[in-house]
Design a protein around this motif. Sequence first.
Motif, PDB file in Angstrom:
ATOM      1  N   MET A   1      16.428 -58.232  16.611  1.00 50.95           N
ATOM      2  CA  MET A   1      16.516 -59.685  17.225  1.00 50.95           C
ATOM      3  C   MET A   1      15.899 -60.079  16.379  1.00 50.95           C
ATOM      4  SD  MET A   1      16.794 -61.473  20.866  1.00 50.95           S
ATOM      5  CE  MET A   1      18.379 -59.612  21.309  1.00 50.95           C
ATOM      6  N   PRO A   2      16.183 -62.004  16.179  1.00 51.97           N
ATOM      7  CA  PRO A   2      15.259 -62.654  15.880  1.00 51.97           C
ATOM      8  C   PRO A   2      14.278 -63.005  16.327  1.00 51.97           C
ATOM      9  CG  PRO A   2      17.264 -63.526  14.850  1.00 51.97           C
ATOM     10  CD  PRO A   2      17.561 -61.834  15.984  1.00 51.97           C
ATOM     11  N   PHE A   3      13.448 -63.255  16.048  1.00 52.33           N
ATOM     12  CA  PHE A   3      11.752 -64.077  17.005  1.00 52.33           C
ATOM     13  C   PHE A   3      12.127 -64.610  18.242  1.00 52.33           C
ATOM     14  CE2 PHE A   3       8.347 -66.545  17.823  1.00 52.33           C
ATOM     15  CZ  PHE A   3       7.315 -66.040  17.912  1.00 52.33           C
ATOM     16  N   GLU A   4      12.963 -66.024  17.191  1.00 52.97           N
ATOM     17  CA  GLU A   4      13.361 -67.195  18.126  1.00 52.97           C
ATOM     18  C   GLU A   4      14.464 -66.543  18.940  1.00 52.97           C
ATOM     19  OE1 GLU A   4      13.129 -66.773  15.138  1.00 52.97           O
ATOM     20  OE2 GLU A   4      12.274 -68.985  14.007  1.00 52.97           O
ATOM     21  N   TRP A   5      15.143 -65.541  18.946  1.00 53.60           N
ATOM     22  CA  TRP A   5      16.245 -65.295  19.653  1.00 53.60           C
ATOM     23  C   TRP A   5      15.974 -64.282  21.270  1.00 53.60           C
ATOM     24  CZ3 TRP A   5      20.935 -66.581  20.678  1.00 53.60           C
ATOM     25  CH2 TRP A   5      21.698 -67.533  19.940  1.00 53.60           C
ATOM     26  N   PHE A   6      14.644 -63.556  20.842  1.00 52.42           N
ATOM     27  CA  PHE A   6      14.258 -63.016  21.157  1.00 52.42           C
ATOM     28  C   PHE A   6      13.369 -63.789  22.280  1.00 52.42           C
ATOM     29  CE2 PHE A   6      10.414 -60.956  23.457  1.00 52.42           C
ATOM     30  CZ  PHE A   6      11.252 -59.053  23.488  1.00 52.42           C
ATOM     31  N   VAL A   7      12.137 -64.123  22.396  1.00 52.97           N
ATOM     32  CA  VAL A   7      11.677 -65.396  23.276  1.00 52.97           C
ATOM     33  C   VAL A   7      12.170 -65.940  24.255  1.00 52.97           C
ATOM     34  CG1 VAL A   7       9.929 -67.267  23.804  1.00 52.97           C
ATOM     35  CG2 VAL A   7       9.588 -65.779  21.742  1.00 52.97           C
ATOM     36  N   ALA A   8      14.003 -66.948  23.686  1.00 47.65           N
ATOM     37  CA  ALA A   8      14.167 -67.382  24.383  1.00 47.65           C
ATOM     38  C   ALA A   8      15.337 -67.098  25.704  1.00 47.65           C
ATOM     39  CB  ALA A   8      15.481 -68.293  23.347  1.00 47.65           C
ATOM     40  N   LEU A   9      15.558 -65.338  25.256  1.00 45.57           N
ATOM     41  CA  LEU A   9      16.528 -64.731  25.774  1.00 45.57           C
ATOM     42  C   LEU A   9      15.222 -63.922  26.980  1.00 45.57           C
ATOM     43  CD1 LEU A   9      18.817 -63.256  23.862  1.00 45.57           C
ATOM     44  CD2 LEU A   9      19.370 -65.169  25.266  1.00 45.57           C
ATOM     45  N   ARG A  10      13.915 -64.118  26.782  1.00 45.48           N
ATOM     46  CA  ARG A  10      13.011 -63.749  27.810  1.00 45.48           C
ATOM     47  C   ARG A  10      12.918 -64.748  28.024  1.00 45.48           C
ATOM     48  NH1 ARG A  10       9.184 -59.702  27.427  1.00 45.48           N
ATOM     49  NH2 ARG A  10       8.118 -59.484  29.735  1.00 45.48           N
ATOM     50  N   TYR A  11      12.192 -65.397  28.468  1.00 41.63           N
ATOM     51  CA  TYR A  11      12.453 -67.332  29.098  1.00 41.63           C
ATOM     52  C   TYR A  11      13.408 -67.075  29.787  1.00 41.63           C
ATOM     53  CZ  TYR A  11       8.504 -68.793  26.473  1.00 41.63           C
ATOM     54  OH  TYR A  11       6.652 -68.695  25.709  1.00 41.63           O
ATOM     55  N   LEU A  12      14.601 -67.194  28.982  1.00 41.40           N
ATOM     56  CA  LEU A  12      15.855 -67.189  30.148  1.00 41.40           C
ATOM     57  C   LEU A  12      15.907 -66.715  30.858  1.00 41.40           C
ATOM     58  CD1 LEU A  12      19.100 -68.419  27.863  1.00 41.40           C
ATOM     59  CD2 LEU A  12      17.330 -69.727  29.133  1.00 41.40           C
ATOM     60  N   ARG A  13      15.295 -65.314  31.364  1.00 44.73           N
ATOM     61  CA  ARG A  13      15.966 -63.990  32.072  1.00 44.73           C
ATOM     62  C   ARG A  13      15.139 -63.189  32.951  1.00 44.73           C
ATOM     63  NH1 ARG A  13      15.196 -58.785  28.630  1.00 44.73           N
ATOM     64  NH2 ARG A  13      12.488 -58.966  29.319  1.00 44.73           N
ATOM     65  N   ASP A  14      13.270 -64.565  33.001  1.00 43.53           N
ATOM     66  CA  ASP A  14      11.783 -64.653  33.234  1.00 43.53           C
ATOM     67  C   ASP A  14      12.335 -65.950  34.454  1.00 43.53           C
ATOM     68  OD1 ASP A  14      11.122 -62.613  32.277  1.00 43.53           O
ATOM     69  OD2 ASP A  14       9.396 -64.065  30.859  1.00 43.53           O
ATOM     70  N   ALA A  15      13.871 -66.486  33.743  1.00 42.82           N
ATOM     71  CA  ALA A  15      13.378 -67.828  35.187  1.00 42.82           C
ATOM     72  C   ALA A  15      14.679 -67.523  35.721  1.00 42.82           C
ATOM     73  CB  ALA A  15      12.991 -69.174  34.512  1.00 42.82           C
ATOM     74  N   LYS A  16      14.857 -66.618  36.495  1.00 41.63           N
ATOM     75  CA  LYS A  16      15.612 -66.354  37.092  1.00 41.63           C
ATOM     76  C   LYS A  16      17.212 -67.320  37.677  1.00 41.63           C
ATOM     77  CE  LYS A  16      15.682 -60.888  36.024  1.00 41.63           C
ATOM     78  NZ  LYS A  16      16.095 -59.248  37.350  1.00 41.63           N
ATOM     79  N   GLY A  17      16.453 -67.618  38.596  1.00 43.56           N
ATOM     80  CA  GLY A  17      16.662 -68.595  39.418  1.00 43.56           C
ATOM     81  C   GLY A  17      17.283 -70.042  38.712  1.00 43.56           C
ATOM     82  N   GLN A  18      16.697 -70.533  37.868  1.00 42.90           N
ATOM     83  CA  GLN A  18      16.637 -71.696  36.866  1.00 42.90           C
ATOM     84  C   GLN A  18      17.460 -71.814  35.969  1.00 42.90           C
ATOM     85  OE1 GLN A  18      13.121 -72.191  35.372  1.00 42.90           O
ATOM     86  NE2 GLN A  18      11.776 -73.663  36.941  1.00 42.90           N
ATOM     87  N   THR A  19      18.168 -70.716  35.673  1.00 48.22           N
ATOM     88  CA  THR A  19      18.940 -70.139  34.484  1.00 48.22           C
ATOM     89  C   THR A  19      20.026 -70.248  35.578  1.00 48.22           C
ATOM     90  OG1 THR A  19      17.602 -68.318  32.954  1.00 48.22           O
ATOM     91  CG2 THR A  19      20.098 -68.145  33.090  1.00 48.22           C
ATOM     92  N   ALA A  20      19.966 -69.115  36.341  1.00 46.91           N
ATOM     93  CA  ALA A  20      21.123 -69.278  37.979  1.00 46.91           C
ATOM     94  C   ALA A  20      21.997 -70.502  38.197  1.00 46.91           C
ATOM     95  CB  ALA A  20      21.210 -68.324  39.045  1.00 46.91           C
TER      96      ALA A  20
END
Length: 406
Positions: A1-20
């Motif tokens: 996975m490209p670096f930018e995609w990996f970090v972006a998805l990781r940020y979204l997964r870590d902040a589950k409440g905000q993402t939801a």
Amino acid sequence: MPFEWFVALRYLRDAKGQTALILAAVSVGVSVIVFLSALINGLQVSLIDKTLGSQPHITLQVQREAARPLVDPSDDRAVARSVQPAPQRLRSIDQWPLVMADAERTAGVIAASPAIVGAGFAVRAEAKNAVVVRGVDPERFLAIIDVRRRMRAGRFDVAGGDVVIGAVLADELGVGVGDKIRITTTEGIDDVVAITGVFSLGNEVVDKTWVITSLRRAQTLYALPGGATSIELKVADVFAAEAVAGELRGRTGLKADSWMKINAELLTGLSAQSSSKSMIQFFVVLAVALGIASVLIVSVVQKSREIGVLRAVGTSRGRVLRIFLIQGAVLGLLGSFVGSALGALLSKLFEGLVRGPDGAPKFPVQLDLELFVLATALAVGVGLLAAVLPARRASMLDPASAIRNG
């Protein structure tokens, strides 16, 4: 996975409440857009279909007769003018077969039919109703207005001078298929005709007044041997009818009225509906954009130390920028999928809940691929635009300050 995609998805997964939370906001916004668009588009299509179900798109007729002076002024006589409208009479279009052939060759025209349309009375016993007699070429007429699929009783058959009449007129005269009525025209000619069918076009005025017969029988009733008072046209694009009418008006010199001109108030209403839909969409998009931007700005503040570390180990500004742009696009894309499904479900439920006496939906909805593609593109575009400010802020962070103060 490209670096930018990996970090972006990781940020979204870590902040589950905000993402939801932001996914819910985007989904609700998209569902509102899909639901309202489907409802308004369906209403517009239904209104146009009902309007054009009982009239041609364009009608060519002879120009109205102009008033003529009874006395001309002279050198020794002045005339005080009092202009009164000239009385009108039924007149045939000169060389109408050639005019019709020319109209059929016009770009956008897909069907043409000659007609004689005149006033008269339908008489049955003690009942006497004012009617509109329409003499038509059956096959050509059905290509303009498909009365055959709107028959309530009998069949559409006007051969030999038989007639089909509107359902309301049939009820008022107390007649049905196989009965006979007397038709008296404004030319003082009358005839006894047999009813072969009863139709209902859903327009009370039409169903109450129309008597459809053959063109030849109407020519006899109105003393217009071989004539036609109008040529009715159908065009491929109903909203291009006025442009086609203008072209024919200039080329033939005849009066060319499109349905858009005759139903100007309907067009005003349709335009108002479209404007209201656009305004609602604008405010929904604005609310969604503010929601995505606010969540991503909070994410930048929360993860400023991590962003500083990324910058310190050599991550370029462009990569940091793309990380947050990807988050905005992903939130928009996922929200559009969920919102489109929810909007379609709500549309179908609403359509099924509200029905008329005949079982047909009172509020038909129109769901098509173009609507879903538009909603998806709009959500992704808004997500990207809303992420621009947080992304720029993240990319401009000074690594040392971010690590020290993060």
